[in-house]
Design a protein around this motif. Sequence first.
Motif, PDB file in Angstrom:
ATOM      1  N   GLY A 364       0.795  -1.211   0.000  1.00 51.67           N
ATOM      2  CA  GLY A 364       0.000   0.000   0.000  1.00 51.67           C
ATOM      3  C   GLY A 364       0.830   1.264   0.000  1.00 51.67           C
ATOM      4  O   GLY A 364       0.363   2.326   0.440  1.00 51.67           O
ATOM      5  N   ALA A 365       2.087   1.161  -0.487  1.00 53.55           N
ATOM      6  CA  ALA A 365       2.987   2.311  -0.464  1.00 53.55           C
ATOM      7  C   ALA A 365       2.996   3.081  -1.771  1.00 53.55           C
ATOM      8  O   ALA A 365       3.829   3.966  -1.951  1.00 53.55           O
ATOM      9  N   LEU A 366       2.081   2.748  -2.679  1.00 54.33           N
ATOM     10  CA  LEU A 366       1.992   3.439  -3.967  1.00 54.33           C
ATOM     11  C   LEU A 366       0.668   4.177  -4.060  1.00 54.33           C
ATOM     12  O   LEU A 366      -0.398   3.594  -3.845  1.00 54.33           O
ATOM     13  N   SER A 367       0.727   5.439  -4.402  1.00 58.45           N
ATOM     14  CA  SER A 367      -0.506   6.164  -4.694  1.00 58.45           C
ATOM     15  C   SER A 367      -0.944   5.812  -6.109  1.00 58.45           C
ATOM     16  O   SER A 367      -0.140   5.302  -6.904  1.00 58.45           O
ATOM     17  N   PRO A 368      -2.211   6.054  -6.467  1.00 57.78           N
ATOM     18  CA  PRO A 368      -2.648   5.764  -7.844  1.00 57.78           C
ATOM     19  C   PRO A 368      -1.804   6.473  -8.898  1.00 57.78           C
ATOM     20  O   PRO A 368      -1.482   5.889  -9.935  1.00 57.78           O
ATOM     21  N   ASP A 369      -1.413   7.717  -8.638  1.00 58.21           N
ATOM     22  CA  ASP A 369      -0.585   8.447  -9.605  1.00 58.21           C
ATOM     23  C   ASP A 369       0.801   7.821  -9.725  1.00 58.21           C
ATOM     24  O   ASP A 369       1.356   7.721 -10.830  1.00 58.21           O
ATOM     25  N   GLN A 370       1.364   7.407  -8.605  1.00 58.80           N
ATOM     26  CA  GLN A 370       2.670   6.761  -8.639  1.00 58.80           C
ATOM     27  C   GLN A 370       2.609   5.433  -9.382  1.00 58.80           C
ATOM     28  O   GLN A 370       3.511   5.113 -10.178  1.00 58.80           O
ATOM     29  N   GLU A 371       1.555   4.675  -9.161  1.00 61.06           N
ATOM     30  CA  GLU A 371       1.429   3.391  -9.855  1.00 61.06           C
ATOM     31  C   GLU A 371       1.282   3.596 -11.359  1.00 61.06           C
ATOM     32  O   GLU A 371       1.880   2.866 -12.162  1.00 61.06           O
ATOM     33  N   ARG A 372       0.491   4.599 -11.759  1.00 65.35           N
ATOM     34  CA  ARG A 372       0.336   4.875 -13.184  1.00 65.35           C
ATOM     35  C   ARG A 372       1.689   5.245 -13.803  1.00 65.35           C
ATOM     36  O   ARG A 372       2.022   4.782 -14.902  1.00 65.35           O
ATOM     37  N   GLU A 373       2.460   6.062 -13.112  1.00 58.81           N
ATOM     38  CA  GLU A 373       3.766   6.451 -13.645  1.00 58.81           C
ATOM     39  C   GLU A 373       4.675   5.233 -13.811  1.00 58.81           C
ATOM     40  O   GLU A 373       5.390   5.115 -14.809  1.00 58.81           O
ATOM     41  N   GLU A 374       4.650   4.319 -12.841  1.00 61.52           N
ATOM     42  CA  GLU A 374       5.498   3.135 -12.928  1.00 61.52           C
ATOM     43  C   GLU A 374       5.072   2.236 -14.090  1.00 61.52           C
ATOM     44  O   GLU A 374       5.912   1.652 -14.783  1.00 61.52           O
ATOM     45  N   ILE A 375       3.775   2.117 -14.308  1.00 63.84           N
ATOM     46  CA  ILE A 375       3.283   1.300 -15.422  1.00 63.84           C
ATOM     47  C   ILE A 375       3.710   1.905 -16.757  1.00 63.84           C
ATOM     48  O   ILE A 375       4.167   1.199 -17.666  1.00 63.84           O
ATOM     49  N   LEU A 376       3.562   3.224 -16.891  1.00 64.18           N
ATOM     50  CA  LEU A 376       3.956   3.890 -18.134  1.00 64.18           C
ATOM     51  C   LEU A 376       5.462   3.790 -18.359  1.00 64.18           C
ATOM     52  O   LEU A 376       5.922   3.620 -19.500  1.00 64.18           O
ATOM     53  N   LEU A 377       6.240   3.886 -17.279  1.00 61.86           N
ATOM     54  CA  LEU A 377       7.693   3.758 -17.417  1.00 61.86           C
ATOM     55  C   LEU A 377       8.057   2.366 -17.911  1.00 61.86           C
ATOM     56  O   LEU A 377       8.913   2.215 -18.794  1.00 61.86           O
ATOM     57  N   ARG A 378       7.411   1.348 -17.378  1.00 63.23           N
ATOM     58  CA  ARG A 378       7.695  -0.020 -17.810  1.00 63.23           C
ATOM     59  C   ARG A 378       7.381  -0.191 -19.295  1.00 63.23           C
ATOM     60  O   ARG A 378       8.138  -0.831 -20.032  1.00 63.23           O
ATOM     61  N   ARG A 379       6.285   0.402 -19.743  1.00 58.36           N
ATOM     62  CA  ARG A 379       5.937   0.306 -21.168  1.00 58.36           C
ATOM     63  C   ARG A 379       6.992   0.996 -22.031  1.00 58.36           C
ATOM     64  O   ARG A 379       7.357   0.489 -23.097  1.00 58.36           O
ATOM     65  N   LYS A 380       7.480   2.154 -21.568  1.00 59.38           N
ATOM     66  CA  LYS A 380       8.514   2.854 -22.332  1.00 59.38           C
ATOM     67  C   LYS A 380       9.792   2.019 -22.399  1.00 59.38           C
ATOM     68  O   LYS A 380      10.461   1.959 -23.436  1.00 59.38           O
ATOM     69  N   ILE A 381      10.135   1.382 -21.295  1.00 58.26           N
ATOM     70  CA  ILE A 381      11.354   0.566 -21.275  1.00 58.26           C
ATOM     71  C   ILE A 381      11.216  -0.617 -22.223  1.00 58.26           C
ATOM     72  O   ILE A 381      12.124  -0.915 -23.018  1.00 58.26           O
ATOM     73  N   LEU A 382      10.063  -1.299 -22.166  1.00 53.24           N
ATOM     74  CA  LEU A 382       9.856  -2.446 -23.051  1.00 53.24           C
ATOM     75  C   LEU A 382       9.869  -2.017 -24.513  1.00 53.24           C
ATOM     76  O   LEU A 382      10.387  -2.729 -25.382  1.00 53.24           O
ATOM     77  N   SER A 383       9.306  -0.836 -24.788  1.00 52.30           N
ATOM     78  CA  SER A 383       9.324  -0.327 -26.158  1.00 52.30           C
ATOM     79  C   SER A 383      10.755  -0.012 -26.590  1.00 52.30           C
ATOM     80  O   SER A 383      11.158  -0.307 -27.724  1.00 52.30           O
ATOM     81  N   ALA A 384      11.533   0.565 -25.675  1.00 47.72           N
ATOM     82  CA  ALA A 384      12.915   0.908 -26.005  1.00 47.72           C
ATOM     83  C   ALA A 384      13.755  -0.342 -26.253  1.00 47.72           C
ATOM     84  O   ALA A 384      14.644  -0.352 -27.096  1.00 47.72           O
ATOM     85  N   LEU A 385      13.461  -1.407 -25.515  1.00 52.25           N
ATOM     86  CA  LEU A 385      14.231  -2.638 -25.671  1.00 52.25           C
ATOM     87  C   LEU A 385      14.045  -3.270 -27.046  1.00 52.25           C
ATOM     88  O   LEU A 385      14.875  -4.073 -27.497  1.00 52.25           O
ATOM     89  N   SER A 386      12.950  -2.918 -27.689  1.00 51.79           N
ATOM     90  CA  SER A 386      12.697  -3.481 -29.029  1.00 51.79           C
ATOM     91  C   SER A 386      13.412  -2.698 -30.122  1.00 51.79           C
ATOM     92  O   SER A 386      13.385  -3.101 -31.283  1.00 51.79           O
ATOM     93  N   ARG A 387      14.086  -1.572 -29.752  1.00 49.84           N
ATOM     94  CA  ARG A 387      14.773  -0.768 -30.743  1.00 49.84           C
ATOM     95  C   ARG A 387      16.235  -1.200 -30.822  1.00 49.84           C
ATOM     96  O   ARG A 387      16.927  -1.292 -29.788  1.00 49.84           O
ATOM     97  N   PRO A 388      16.758  -1.443 -32.005  1.00 48.97           N
ATOM     98  CA  PRO A 388      18.136  -1.926 -32.124  1.00 48.97           C
ATOM     99  C   PRO A 388      19.176  -0.887 -31.742  1.00 48.97           C
ATOM    100  O   PRO A 388      20.318  -1.224 -31.455  1.00 48.97           O
ATOM    101  N   ASP A 389      18.791   0.391 -31.678  1.00 47.50           N
ATOM    102  CA  ASP A 389      19.794   1.414 -31.409  1.00 47.50           C
ATOM    103  C   ASP A 389      19.981   1.697 -29.933  1.00 47.50           C
ATOM    104  O   ASP A 389      20.856   2.477 -29.562  1.00 47.50           O
ATOM    105  N   VAL A 390      19.194   1.052 -29.058  1.00 52.09           N
ATOM    106  CA  VAL A 390      19.250   1.395 -27.652  1.00 52.09           C
ATOM    107  C   VAL A 390      20.615   1.158 -27.028  1.00 52.09           C
ATOM    108  O   VAL A 390      21.145   2.023 -26.324  1.00 52.09           O
ATOM    109  N   PRO A 391      21.303   0.016 -27.234  1.00 51.03           N
ATOM    110  CA  PRO A 391      22.580  -0.196 -26.577  1.00 51.03           C
ATOM    111  C   PRO A 391      23.619   0.860 -26.903  1.00 51.03           C
ATOM    112  O   PRO A 391      24.529   1.092 -26.107  1.00 51.03           O
ATOM    113  N   SER A 392      23.523   1.510 -28.042  1.00 50.27           N
ATOM    114  CA  SER A 392      24.525   2.474 -28.430  1.00 50.27           C
ATOM    115  C   SER A 392      24.234   3.873 -27.907  1.00 50.27           C
ATOM    116  O   SER A 392      25.028   4.778 -28.083  1.00 50.27           O
ATOM    117  N   ARG A 393      23.088   4.059 -27.253  1.00 46.71           N
ATOM    118  CA  ARG A 393      22.728   5.404 -26.817  1.00 46.71           C
ATOM    119  C   ARG A 393      23.474   5.779 -25.564  1.00 46.71           C
ATOM    120  O   ARG A 393      23.759   4.936 -24.733  1.00 46.71           O
TER     121      ARG A 393
END
Length: 393
Positions: A364-393
Motif C-alpha cells: 500500500g505504499a503506492l498512490s494511484p498516480d505513482q502506480e500509473r507512472e510506474e506502469i507507463l515507465l515499464r511500457r517505455k522501457i519495453l518499447s525501447a528494448l525493441s529498438r536496435p539502437d538502444v545499446p549504443s545510446r
Amino acid sequence: MNIAQAIGQLESTVRAYTARRDDGTPVVPVASQRPVYLIGPPGVGKTEIVAQAAQRMNVGLVAYTMTHHTRQSALGLPALVKRSFAGQEFTVTEYTMSEIVASVYRRQEALGCSAGILFLDEINCVSETLTPAMLELLQHKRFGQHRLPDGWMIVCAGNPEQYNRSAHAFDPVTLDRVRVIRIEPDVSAWLDYAAGRNVHPSVRAYLKLRPEDFYQADGEGIVTARSWVDLSDMMLALESLGEPVDGLLFAQYLQCPAIAESFSLYYALCRRISDRFQLTPESDWEALFADAPFDQALFARTLIEDRRRSLAAEQALQRRLSMRLQHFIDGVNREITDPADFPRAAREHLERTQHALDVRRQAGALSPDQEREEILLRRKILSALSRPDVPSR
C-alpha cells in the motif's frame, strides 16, 4: 484543525520522532513519543490524513481497524514453554507475537524502511478485555513482550461518541498518554486537496457555491467529505463508460435528500454547459461567460483550470518518464562491458525493479498516480528494448 494542518502535524512528528543526536540517541526520548490521536466526525478524512503523511514522508504504513480484533489477535496467543529458574525447570506461559506487531516487522522488512506509522482506527471502540493491552501499547509501544521497532510511531483515530454507539470516551489516564488532534470539517482545506486529487469539477464548483452542503451529519441525513470523494470517483467512471449519471446515483452517496436534489440540478446545468461549449485548456472562460450567471461561470472556470492542470501534469509526467528511461538505459550500460549483453541485462534489471514495485503495491505504499507512472515507465522501457539502437545510446 483541518486536514491540511493535521497532515503537517504528522509530518513534523515523523521528523521529530525519527531524529537522532550525534551519539545515535533519539532527540525525543522514546518514552516521550506520545501516539497521535485523531478524533473527528465520520468521513472527515482521518484515514486520508495518515495516508498522505506517510506518502509525503516516504515511510511505511500499517493500518488496522481495532473493532476487528480480539485480545488474542492483538496481544498474541498463550504458549507453554520450558524455562529454568534457580537450577530447576518449569513450564511457564508466554505469548506469541502480536499479529499487529508482526505486521509492522513484515512491512519494515518488505519495504526496507526504518521508519513508519502504525495506524489504529476506531481505537475508542475496543472491547473492555482489550483496553489494558491498548493502554500498554499507547504508553510503551508494546503488546505483551513485543515492542514496535524503533522509528515507528503510533497514530490512532476515533469518532466522538455521538456518532458511534460503540465508541467510548478515553479516560483521563489514557488521554494523558496521547497527543489529541481534533479534526473539523473545513471545506476550503478540502477543496485544495480535492483539486490535487482530481475530484469531479462539478463537485468542486458546487461546494464553492454551497459550502454549507459540504458536511451534514444530523437527523436530516449524512453527507461527508468521503461521500463527495466516493461519488466523484463513481461519476468519473460512469461518464467514461457512457453510463447515466443522475439523481438516482447522487441519492445513494449524498444521504440527505435536499443536498442530493440540489446537486442533481447543478450537475444537469454543468452537463449542458459541457455539451454546448467545447472547453479546452486554451479557452478563455472570462470571455465566454462574461454575461453568464455566476454558477455557470464558476463551473466553466473550474473545468478549464482542471484541463490546464491536467495538461501541465501530463507534460511533466512525460518529461519525468523520458528522464527515467534514459537513467535506466545509462544504468544498464554501466553494468555491462559488451553492448550485445544489453537486452539480457536490461530485462534482468527490469525484473528486479518490477519485484520492488510489486512489494510497494502490496504494502500500500503506492498512490494511484505513482502506480500509473510506474506502469507507463515499464511500457517505455519495453518499447525501447525493441529498438536496435538502444545499446549504443
